[in-house]
Motif scaffolding. Sequence first.
Motif, PDB file in Angstrom:
ATOM      1  N   SER A  11       0.848  -1.268   0.042  1.00  0.00           N
ATOM      2  CA  SER A  11       0.013   0.088   0.119  1.00  0.00           C
ATOM      3  C   SER A  11       0.944   1.307   0.002  1.00  0.00           C
ATOM      4  N   GLY A  12       1.939   1.362   0.882  1.00  0.00           N
ATOM      5  CA  GLY A  12       2.829   2.441   0.696  1.00  0.00           C
ATOM      6  C   GLY A  12       3.522   2.636  -0.412  1.00  0.00           C
ATOM      7  N   PHE A  13       3.938   1.627  -1.107  1.00  0.00           N
ATOM      8  CA  PHE A  13       4.754   1.412  -2.492  1.00  0.00           C
ATOM      9  C   PHE A  13       3.549   2.065  -3.448  1.00  0.00           C
ATOM     10  N   THR A  14       2.291   1.514  -3.422  1.00  0.00           N
ATOM     11  CA  THR A  14       1.375   2.052  -4.176  1.00  0.00           C
ATOM     12  C   THR A  14       1.327   3.696  -4.251  1.00  0.00           C
ATOM     13  N   LYS A  15       1.410   4.474  -2.987  1.00  0.00           N
ATOM     14  CA  LYS A  15       1.105   5.485  -2.868  1.00  0.00           C
ATOM     15  C   LYS A  15       2.193   6.346  -3.439  1.00  0.00           C
ATOM     16  N   GLU A  16       3.413   5.931  -3.234  1.00  0.00           N
ATOM     17  CA  GLU A  16       4.513   6.483  -3.611  1.00  0.00           C
ATOM     18  C   GLU A  16       4.645   6.489  -5.367  1.00  0.00           C
ATOM     19  N   ILE A  17       4.212   5.548  -5.955  1.00  0.00           N
ATOM     20  CA  ILE A  17       4.266   5.538  -7.498  1.00  0.00           C
ATOM     21  C   ILE A  17       3.210   6.433  -7.997  1.00  0.00           C
ATOM     22  N   GLN A  18       2.203   6.407  -7.417  1.00  0.00           N
ATOM     23  CA  GLN A  18       0.922   7.164  -7.760  1.00  0.00           C
ATOM     24  C   GLN A  18       1.415   8.728  -7.556  1.00  0.00           C
ATOM     25  N   THR A  19       1.840   8.932  -6.454  1.00  0.00           N
ATOM     26  CA  THR A  19       2.479  10.498  -6.156  1.00  0.00           C
ATOM     27  C   THR A  19       3.563  10.920  -7.017  1.00  0.00           C
ATOM     28  N   LEU A  20       4.533   9.931  -7.408  1.00  0.00           N
ATOM     29  CA  LEU A  20       5.551  10.351  -8.172  1.00  0.00           C
ATOM     30  C   LEU A  20       4.959  10.629  -9.597  1.00  0.00           C
ATOM     31  N   LEU A  21       4.207   9.992 -10.283  1.00  0.00           N
ATOM     32  CA  LEU A  21       3.825  10.072 -11.546  1.00  0.00           C
ATOM     33  C   LEU A  21       2.871  11.454 -11.477  1.00  0.00           C
ATOM     34  N   GLU A 165      11.900   6.754 -11.559  1.00  0.00           N
ATOM     35  CA  GLU A 165      12.562   8.319 -11.812  1.00  0.00           C
ATOM     36  C   GLU A 165      13.271   8.358 -12.624  1.00  0.00           C
ATOM     37  N   ASP A 166      14.067   7.491 -12.828  1.00  0.00           N
ATOM     38  CA  ASP A 166      15.314   7.469 -14.193  1.00  0.00           C
ATOM     39  C   ASP A 166      14.387   7.745 -15.486  1.00  0.00           C
ATOM     40  N   VAL A 167      13.436   7.010 -15.850  1.00  0.00           N
ATOM     41  CA  VAL A 167      12.724   7.070 -16.950  1.00  0.00           C
ATOM     42  C   VAL A 167      11.834   8.403 -17.060  1.00  0.00           C
ATOM     43  N   ILE A 168      11.321   8.831 -16.005  1.00  0.00           N
ATOM     44  CA  ILE A 168      10.798  10.233 -15.905  1.00  0.00           C
ATOM     45  C   ILE A 168      11.436  11.399 -16.356  1.00  0.00           C
ATOM     46  N   GLU A 169      12.812  11.286 -15.525  1.00  0.00           N
ATOM     47  CA  GLU A 169      13.836  12.070 -15.877  1.00  0.00           C
ATOM     48  C   GLU A 169      14.311  12.135 -17.402  1.00  0.00           C
ATOM     49  N   PHE A 170      14.427  11.263 -18.127  1.00  0.00           N
ATOM     50  CA  PHE A 170      14.748  10.981 -19.296  1.00  0.00           C
ATOM     51  C   PHE A 170      13.644  11.665 -20.221  1.00  0.00           C
ATOM     52  N   LYS A 185      12.760  17.651  -7.622  1.00  0.00           N
ATOM     53  CA  LYS A 185      12.825  17.413  -6.090  1.00  0.00           C
ATOM     54  C   LYS A 185      12.050  16.008  -5.961  1.00  0.00           C
ATOM     55  N   LEU A 186      10.920  15.813  -6.366  1.00  0.00           N
ATOM     56  CA  LEU A 186      10.302  14.510  -6.202  1.00  0.00           C
ATOM     57  C   LEU A 186      11.211  13.386  -7.012  1.00  0.00           C
ATOM     58  N   LEU A 187      11.917  13.536  -8.066  1.00  0.00           N
ATOM     59  CA  LEU A 187      12.596  12.519  -8.508  1.00  0.00           C
ATOM     60  C   LEU A 187      13.754  12.246  -7.532  1.00  0.00           C
ATOM     61  N   GLU A 188      14.518  13.158  -7.068  1.00  0.00           N
ATOM     62  CA  GLU A 188      15.370  13.032  -6.184  1.00  0.00           C
ATOM     63  C   GLU A 188      15.154  12.118  -4.983  1.00  0.00           C
ATOM     64  N   ALA A 189      13.961  12.733  -4.398  1.00  0.00           N
ATOM     65  CA  ALA A 189      13.556  12.089  -3.173  1.00  0.00           C
ATOM     66  C   ALA A 189      13.159  10.617  -3.349  1.00  0.00           C
ATOM     67  N   GLY A 190      12.594  10.329  -4.478  1.00  0.00           N
ATOM     68  CA  GLY A 190      12.067   8.996  -4.867  1.00  0.00           C
ATOM     69  C   GLY A 190      13.532   8.128  -5.245  1.00  0.00           C
ATOM     70  N   ARG A 191      14.253   8.561  -6.067  1.00  0.00           N
ATOM     71  CA  ARG A 191      15.575   7.856  -6.427  1.00  0.00           C
ATOM     72  C   ARG A 191      16.508   7.425  -4.988  1.00  0.00           C
ATOM     73  N   GLU A 192      16.424   8.484  -4.191  1.00  0.00           N
ATOM     74  CA  GLU A 192      17.252   8.353  -2.956  1.00  0.00           C
ATOM     75  C   GLU A 192      16.648   7.224  -2.246  1.00  0.00           C
ATOM     76  N   ARG A 193      15.383   7.022  -2.172  1.00  0.00           N
ATOM     77  CA  ARG A 193      14.689   5.883  -1.382  1.00  0.00           C
ATOM     78  C   ARG A 193      15.059   4.642  -1.989  1.00  0.00           C
ATOM     79  N   PHE A 194      14.809   4.466  -3.516  1.00  0.00           N
ATOM     80  CA  PHE A 194      15.063   3.554  -4.217  1.00  0.00           C
ATOM     81  C   PHE A 194      16.706   3.005  -3.992  1.00  0.00           C
ATOM     82  N   ARG A 195      17.624   3.965  -4.104  1.00  0.00           N
ATOM     83  CA  ARG A 195      19.102   3.682  -4.041  1.00  0.00           C
ATOM     84  C   ARG A 195      19.211   3.029  -2.419  1.00  0.00           C
TER      85      ARG A 195
END
Length: 223
Positions: A11-21, A165-170, A185-195
Amino acid sequence: MISDKLRNQTSGFTKEIQTLLNGTIADHVQIKAVALPVGDDRLFMLGHLLDKRTLIAQRFPLKPRAPKVELWMDVSFQMRLDAEREHLMVQQSFVGVFGSKDAKHGLFHYDYERNKVDGYPDAHLQVDASSEFFGTLNDPKCDPGRPLGALHFPVGGKRFRPCLEDVIEFLAVERIVQARDGYEKLLEAGRERFRKNQLMAAMRRDPETVDAFIERYGAREGA
């Protein structure tokens, strides 16, 4: 019964992806999660307006910079817990960009399939393009007429593969789509969590290297 841990983490991951997009390059994306039994295990399938009966996620439109052009994105994940039943893990993922809602061929797509069995790399990129030179490299006995888009370019394996996040940045920096102000800012925050998650997973699977690092460098304050 699906564990609360799996359901809550999904559920948490679902919200992260939706918010990011919705905060970067899309509008009104609704990521749905559907639980499935798989043998003695369980997993969740995730995607935009995922249909519970067909288990097919819908594509959603993007805003291309070029006029009078359609652009659609396809994003889906399969999630389950790791072997220790502690951490959420991606079993499969797909991110692709297409010219229509139903097109079979598009611009590119990133695929990840854990422990892929057909010999191709678990994490790979396929670009729907042509190359006259590549045509000359095909073995006429094995691959006559094989297009460039059939190639599976390895992209970092299970630990260091690209993230959404990398695809969105491209798409944004190459001026293919319109992105919202401040999307970086959203990309960097999400990418940092992923890494960090990937680094932690790598450390859990390779404690000898972790011990060697601590022995060499010690526990540094603020590291």
